[in-house]
Design a protein around this motif. Structure first.
Motif, PDB file in Angstrom:
ATOM      1  N   ASP A   1       0.895  -1.373  -0.219  1.00  0.00           N
ATOM      2  CA  ASP A   1      -0.026   0.144  -0.132  1.00  0.00           C
ATOM      3  C   ASP A   1       1.023   1.439   0.036  1.00  0.00           C
ATOM      4  OD1 ASP A   1      -2.728  -1.383   0.391  1.00  0.00           O
ATOM      5  OD2 ASP A   1      -1.698  -2.221   2.065  1.00  0.00           O
ATOM      6  N   VAL A   2       1.987   1.273   0.786  1.00  0.00           N
ATOM      7  CA  VAL A   2       2.853   2.438   0.878  1.00  0.00           C
ATOM      8  C   VAL A   2       4.197   1.848   0.441  1.00  0.00           C
ATOM      9  CG1 VAL A   2       3.853   4.003   2.372  1.00  0.00           C
ATOM     10  CG2 VAL A   2       1.604   3.147   2.564  1.00  0.00           C
ATOM     11  N   CYS A   3       4.947   2.660  -0.510  1.00  0.00           N
ATOM     12  CA  CYS A   3       6.490   2.517  -0.776  1.00  0.00           C
ATOM     13  C   CYS A   3       7.057   3.493   0.136  1.00  0.00           C
ATOM     14  CB  CYS A   3       6.782   2.955  -2.210  1.00  0.00           C
ATOM     15  SG  CYS A   3       8.543   2.943  -2.638  1.00  0.00           S
ATOM     16  N   GLY A   4       7.473   2.669   1.131  1.00  0.00           N
ATOM     17  CA  GLY A   4       8.248   3.308   2.474  1.00  0.00           C
ATOM     18  C   GLY A   4       9.646   4.056   1.866  1.00  0.00           C
ATOM     19  N   HIS A   5       9.936   5.275   2.189  1.00  0.00           N
ATOM     20  CA  HIS A   5      10.911   6.118   1.887  1.00  0.00           C
ATOM     21  C   HIS A   5      11.299   5.824   0.487  1.00  0.00           C
ATOM     22  CE1 HIS A   5      13.163   2.444   2.917  1.00  0.00           C
ATOM     23  NE2 HIS A   5      12.767   2.750   4.272  1.00  0.00           N
ATOM     24  N   VAL A   6      10.611   6.337  -0.548  1.00  0.00           N
ATOM     25  CA  VAL A   6      10.850   6.186  -1.932  1.00  0.00           C
ATOM     26  C   VAL A   6      12.008   7.036  -2.226  1.00  0.00           C
ATOM     27  CG1 VAL A   6       9.161   7.932  -2.546  1.00  0.00           C
ATOM     28  CG2 VAL A   6       9.746   6.261  -4.089  1.00  0.00           C
ATOM     29  N   ASN A   7      12.163   8.175  -1.522  1.00  0.00           N
ATOM     30  CA  ASN A   7      13.357   9.061  -1.803  1.00  0.00           C
ATOM     31  C   ASN A   7      14.853   8.380  -0.917  1.00  0.00           C
ATOM     32  OD1 ASN A   7      12.259   9.503   1.029  1.00  0.00           O
ATOM     33  ND2 ASN A   7      13.691  11.406   0.985  1.00  0.00           N
ATOM     34  N   GLY A   8      14.569   7.251  -0.487  1.00  0.00           N
ATOM     35  CA  GLY A   8      15.777   6.509  -0.033  1.00  0.00           C
ATOM     36  C   GLY A   8      15.716   6.398   1.480  1.00  0.00           C
ATOM     37  N   GLY A   9      16.066   5.373   1.890  1.00  0.00           N
ATOM     38  CA  GLY A   9      15.824   5.049   3.537  1.00  0.00           C
ATOM     39  C   GLY A   9      17.303   4.400   3.932  1.00  0.00           C
ATOM     40  N   PRO A  10      18.541   4.825   3.795  1.00  0.00           N
ATOM     41  CA  PRO A  10      18.757   6.109   3.476  1.00  0.00           C
ATOM     42  C   PRO A  10      19.024   6.153   1.855  1.00  0.00           C
ATOM     43  CG  PRO A  10      20.816   5.274   4.482  1.00  0.00           C
ATOM     44  CD  PRO A  10      19.704   4.051   4.371  1.00  0.00           C
ATOM     45  N   THR A  11      19.542   4.967   1.238  1.00  0.00           N
ATOM     46  CA  THR A  11      19.942   4.904  -0.172  1.00  0.00           C
ATOM     47  C   THR A  11      18.940   4.959  -1.166  1.00  0.00           C
ATOM     48  OG1 THR A  11      22.008   3.854   0.568  1.00  0.00           O
ATOM     49  CG2 THR A  11      21.510   4.023  -1.742  1.00  0.00           C
ATOM     50  N   ALA A  12      18.600   6.015  -2.064  1.00  0.00           N
ATOM     51  CA  ALA A  12      17.385   6.261  -2.883  1.00  0.00           C
ATOM     52  C   ALA A  12      17.354   5.196  -4.251  1.00  0.00           C
ATOM     53  CB  ALA A  12      17.925   7.577  -3.514  1.00  0.00           C
ATOM     54  N   LEU A  13      16.354   5.051  -4.557  1.00  0.00           N
ATOM     55  CA  LEU A  13      16.064   4.255  -6.045  1.00  0.00           C
ATOM     56  C   LEU A  13      16.668   5.143  -6.950  1.00  0.00           C
ATOM     57  CD1 LEU A  13      12.540   3.106  -5.163  1.00  0.00           C
ATOM     58  CD2 LEU A  13      14.823   1.601  -5.118  1.00  0.00           C
ATOM     59  N   SER A  14      16.695   4.269  -8.210  1.00  0.00           N
ATOM     60  CA  SER A  14      17.147   5.061  -9.528  1.00  0.00           C
ATOM     61  C   SER A  14      16.026   5.858  -9.924  1.00  0.00           C
ATOM     62  CB  SER A  14      17.675   4.029 -10.603  1.00  0.00           C
ATOM     63  OG  SER A  14      16.455   3.354 -11.018  1.00  0.00           O
ATOM     64  N   VAL A  15      16.305   7.011 -10.554  1.00  0.00           N
ATOM     65  CA  VAL A  15      15.394   7.789 -11.221  1.00  0.00           C
ATOM     66  C   VAL A  15      14.378   6.839 -12.013  1.00  0.00           C
ATOM     67  CG1 VAL A  15      14.922   9.491 -12.950  1.00  0.00           C
ATOM     68  CG2 VAL A  15      16.747   9.972 -11.283  1.00  0.00           C
ATOM     69  N   ASP A  16      14.727   6.261 -12.914  1.00  0.00           N
ATOM     70  CA  ASP A  16      14.033   5.178 -13.843  1.00  0.00           C
ATOM     71  C   ASP A  16      13.113   4.333 -12.872  1.00  0.00           C
ATOM     72  OD1 ASP A  16      14.755   6.580 -16.118  1.00  0.00           O
ATOM     73  OD2 ASP A  16      16.433   4.736 -16.414  1.00  0.00           O
ATOM     74  N   GLY A  17      13.558   4.006 -11.729  1.00  0.00           N
ATOM     75  CA  GLY A  17      12.832   2.895 -10.928  1.00  0.00           C
ATOM     76  C   GLY A  17      11.708   3.864 -10.204  1.00  0.00           C
ATOM     77  N   VAL A  18      12.248   5.067  -9.866  1.00  0.00           N
ATOM     78  CA  VAL A  18      10.821   5.765  -9.134  1.00  0.00           C
ATOM     79  C   VAL A  18      10.021   6.108  -9.982  1.00  0.00           C
ATOM     80  CG1 VAL A  18      10.468   7.976  -8.105  1.00  0.00           C
ATOM     81  CG2 VAL A  18      12.464   6.807  -7.341  1.00  0.00           C
ATOM     82  N   ASP A  19      10.314   6.561 -11.377  1.00  0.00           N
ATOM     83  CA  ASP A  19       9.301   6.722 -12.253  1.00  0.00           C
ATOM     84  C   ASP A  19       8.345   5.749 -12.545  1.00  0.00           C
ATOM     85  OD1 ASP A  19      10.544   9.342 -12.406  1.00  0.00           O
ATOM     86  OD2 ASP A  19      11.332   9.147 -14.456  1.00  0.00           O
ATOM     87  N   ALA A  20       9.043   4.540 -12.776  1.00  0.00           N
ATOM     88  CA  ALA A  20       8.027   3.275 -13.061  1.00  0.00           C
ATOM     89  C   ALA A  20       7.154   3.131 -11.835  1.00  0.00           C
ATOM     90  CB  ALA A  20       8.923   1.979 -13.068  1.00  0.00           C
ATOM     91  N   ILE A  21       7.534   3.115 -10.520  1.00  0.00           N
ATOM     92  CA  ILE A  21       6.730   3.043  -9.355  1.00  0.00           C
ATOM     93  C   ILE A  21       5.496   4.198  -9.550  1.00  0.00           C
ATOM     94  CG2 ILE A  21       6.426   3.465  -7.118  1.00  0.00           C
ATOM     95  CD1 ILE A  21       9.209   2.267  -6.854  1.00  0.00           C
ATOM     96  N   MET A  22       5.785   5.478 -10.020  1.00  0.00           N
ATOM     97  CA  MET A  22       4.689   6.451 -10.044  1.00  0.00           C
ATOM     98  C   MET A  22       3.866   6.273 -11.188  1.00  0.00           C
ATOM     99  SD  MET A  22       7.323  10.015  -9.181  1.00  0.00           S
ATOM    100  CE  MET A  22       5.495  10.869  -8.978  1.00  0.00           C
TER     101      MET A  22
END
Length: 382
Positions: free
Chosen positions: A202-223
């Motif tokens: 239901d929730v993508c926890g710390h999508v901006n990194g917890g603490p290391t961020a996902l790739s830009v392409d990966g974040v865009d795919a999730i969104m």
């Protein structure tokens, strides 16, 4: 997008912990005069109390990760009136057996149902998903009132193997938050965008990194390919946060943005963690602070089904009174956030009760709220 600011309103009435009326003092004078306590905000800003949607509680007002006591009561002085636990993962010797993880979740939930540190409400007892859990275990948890779960710290050989537990949790009315990005504690594993697509929490926890961020392409795919809530945290990557919140606004998806601190962790204990995130995103992303504040209040409340987070009739009366801090170039709380300053809090209210005056953690507010009758026992801080 409509900015969530109430125009022409200067009075909020509360009774039995609930907001009962919002309007103008001239129209509500009889009710004001009949009130047990009147808090004069002296023209400053009144807002819903912040909800920290990622706060690492364990049991009691103590964090083993930072060996600090009374940290939750201190968070109240940072304007945080509710927190959501992502699982009591910092409990020393945390269990992995089905009976152990159920017991920990039920115990944590029950304890915090009866314990309000500093007056805040702690939504605790998030069951940490493990491969040992069966569908019947989730029925047990549902019967015990557990409604939170966290994926990302169980003993799975491959994170993708957790699909059954995520689905069983959701079938039983449990909101599932999933770790994302790099590993954050020993024994955990990175959770990639592909894992998240398959797990569908239901929730993508710390999508901006917890603490290391996902790739830009990966974040865009999730969104673009999911509808999960997108959590931004203080203990993550600020550059990623700014990009994500701007993209969410541009694509009409701001309702998916939820804000938390992801503390106490290695980042530390941060009473102003959520407030700092609101200031950073408002100032650096050039966004209206009232909108960002909603990401840390109403959006969190909707995502987790919480009773607070709004200034409206029927909501739990969790409220913060704040103003520009002394010395700021701004003259209001929202103006201060817009230039990156932390506002000064002059009152925190939970369940309609004044819990703090003159915050001990924020700068001094330029205008200080006053209570009648005086609440001398709360006149501390600054």
């Amino acid at each position: 997008m409509t900015i969530p600011v109430l125009d022409g309103v200067d009075t909020v009435l509360c009774e039995d912990g609930i907001i009962t009326a919002i309007g103008r003092a001239e129209d509500l004078r009889a009710l004001i005069d009949d009130s047990d306590v009147v808090l004069d905000a002296v023209g400053s800003t009144v807002a819903p109390g912040l909800i920290d949607s990622h706060c690492h509680v364990v049991l009691g007002d103590y964090t083993p990760r930072q060996k600090t006591v009374d940290f939750l009561a201190s968070y109240v002085h940072g304007g945080i009136t509710s927190v959501v636990s992502p699982g009591e993962i910092h409990a020393p010797g945390r269990p992995h057996s089905a009976i152990g993880v159920k017991a920990l979740a039920i115990a944590a939930k029950t304890c915090f149902d009866n314990f309000r540190p500093g007056g805040m409400r702690v939504h605790a007892g998030a069951v940490v998903l493990e491969p040992t859990l069966t569908r019947e275990d989730f029925a047990d948890l549902q019967r015990a009132g557990v409604h939170l779960a966290k994926f990302g710290f169980g003993l799975y050989k491959d994170p993708a193997d957790g699909v059954d537990q995520v689905r069983w949790a959701q079938e039983h009315g449990i909101t599932v938050m999933c770790h994302s990005g790099g590993a954050s504690i020993p024994g955990s594993q990175p959770i990639t965008p592909d894992h998240l697509m398959k797990l569908a929490p239901d929730v993508c926890g710390h999508v901006n990194g917890g603490p290391t961020a996902l790739s830009v392409d990966g974040v865009d795919a999730i969104m673009d390919r999911t509808d999960m809530a997108l959590q931004l945290v203080q203990a993550g990557n600020l550059m990623s946060s700014i990009r994500i919140i701007r993209r969410a606004l541009d694509s009409g998806q701001f309702h998916r943005i939820v804000i938390g601190s992801d503390t106490p962790t290695g980042t530390g204990v941060m009473p102003l963690g959520v407030m700092k995130t609101v200031a950073e995103l408002s100032s650096l992303a050039g966004l209206d602070p009232a909108l960002v504040w909603a990401g840390a209040t109403g959006n969190n409340a909707r995502t987790w089904g919480l009773p607070s987070g709004f200034l409206r009739e029927g909501a739990v009366a969790d409220i913060v009174v704040m103003d520009a801090p002394w010395g700021s170039t701004a003259d209001t709380a929202l103006g201060a956030l817009a230039v990156g300053d932390i506002p000064g809090i002059s009152a925190v209210i939970t369940d309609g009760t004044v819990r703090a005056l003159k915050s001990r953690n924020t700068p001094r507010a330029a205008r200080l709220a006053s209570a009648n009758p005086p609440q001398a026992h709360l006149d501390v801080g600054h």
